[in-house]
Write a protein that holds these residues in place. Structure first.
Motif, PDB file in Angstrom:
ATOM      1  N   HIS A 177       0.857  -1.319  -0.089  1.00  0.00           N
ATOM      2  CA  HIS A 177       0.078  -0.154  -0.020  1.00  0.00           C
ATOM      3  C   HIS A 177       1.026   1.177  -0.093  1.00  0.00           C
ATOM      4  O   HIS A 177       1.775   1.286   0.691  1.00  0.00           O
ATOM      5  N   LYS A 178       0.284   2.228  -0.800  1.00  0.00           N
ATOM      6  CA  LYS A 178       1.186   3.445  -0.890  1.00  0.00           C
ATOM      7  C   LYS A 178       1.551   3.852   0.285  1.00  0.00           C
ATOM      8  O   LYS A 178       2.825   4.740   0.540  1.00  0.00           O
ATOM      9  N   SER A 217      -3.033   1.165  -4.294  1.00  0.00           N
ATOM     10  CA  SER A 217      -4.200   1.714  -3.818  1.00  0.00           C
ATOM     11  C   SER A 217      -5.352   1.048  -3.788  1.00  0.00           C
ATOM     12  O   SER A 217      -5.521  -0.290  -4.349  1.00  0.00           O
ATOM     13  N   HIS A 240      -8.272  -1.819   0.286  1.00  0.00           N
ATOM     14  CA  HIS A 240      -7.681  -1.289   1.437  1.00  0.00           C
ATOM     15  C   HIS A 240      -8.520  -1.530   2.932  1.00  0.00           C
ATOM     16  O   HIS A 240      -9.631  -1.248   2.840  1.00  0.00           O
TER      17      HIS A 240
END
Length: 197
Positions: free
Chosen positions: A81-82, A115, A131
């Motif tokens: 995840h970013k 994302s 997420h």
């Protein structure tokens, strides 16, 4: 695709190998088990340099410990995840919670920043990135709608939810976890693979 599930002894994390045109490894256990991880991949009939991607559900050391070894030795690309990718790539001292889990993490680079709703293609299938924060802020799960397969990391376990460290993740991590579980509860899931047990 063939999904191979490796259950590891607690506190190290389970691994999932998705054998398809583009093989994907989800999580890599403790760094102290990196050689064993490499052998597991070979025993499954995949040469580690052929791994298309390592996807980390989150950056705790029991899930990312083998990353550095596989990346350095075989050039495997890593996805996360970013938000967590940023902490890892800037070498933030808070990344990976290694101090908490008493397992050092050798530095590694996140090549692909994920994302919500991104897709990870394995060849014949496509896994949707969800997420699912709570256990960590950048925790993700993977969902494959055709075979209704769900890879949930530490979002939940067989009879429990993932550990919530309020000190590290803040009091709102409880709300975030509940929202993540409620979101996932709407999916059709035939088979779920957890990070522990």
């Amino acid at each position: 695709p063939k999904i191979i599930f490796y259950e590891r002894k607690f506190p190290s994390a389970n691994m999932i190998l998705i054998k398809d045109q583009f093989p994907i490894l989800v999580d890599t256990g403790f760094g102290s088990e990196a050689k064993e991880t490499e052998q597991i991949i070979k025993d499954a009939g995949i040469s580690p340099e052929r791994l298309h991607l390592i996807v980390n559900t989150h950056y705790h050391s029991d899930h990312v410990g083998g990353n550095s070894h596989l990346q350095r030795k075989f050039g495997v690309k890593i996805a996360a995840h970013k938000w967590e990718a940023h902490l890892i790539n800037t070498r933030d001292t808070e990344a990976c919670s290694a101090g908490w889990l008493d397992q050092p993490v050798e530095p590694y680079e996140v090549d692909l920043q994920l994302s919500d709703n991104d897709e990870i293609r394995t060849g014949n299938r496509s896994f949707k990135v969800l997420h699912t924060p709570g256990h960590t802020l950048g925790h993700i799960s993977l969902y494959e709608p055709e075979e209704e397969v769900f890879i949930c990391g530490d979002l939940f376990h067989s009879n429990d939810v993932g550990w919530l460290n309020i000190f590290r993740e803040g009091v709102s991590s409880i709300q975030r976890s509940l929202e993540s579980v409620e979101r996932v509860a709407k999916l059709n899931i035939r088979q779920a693979y957890s990070g522990h047990g």
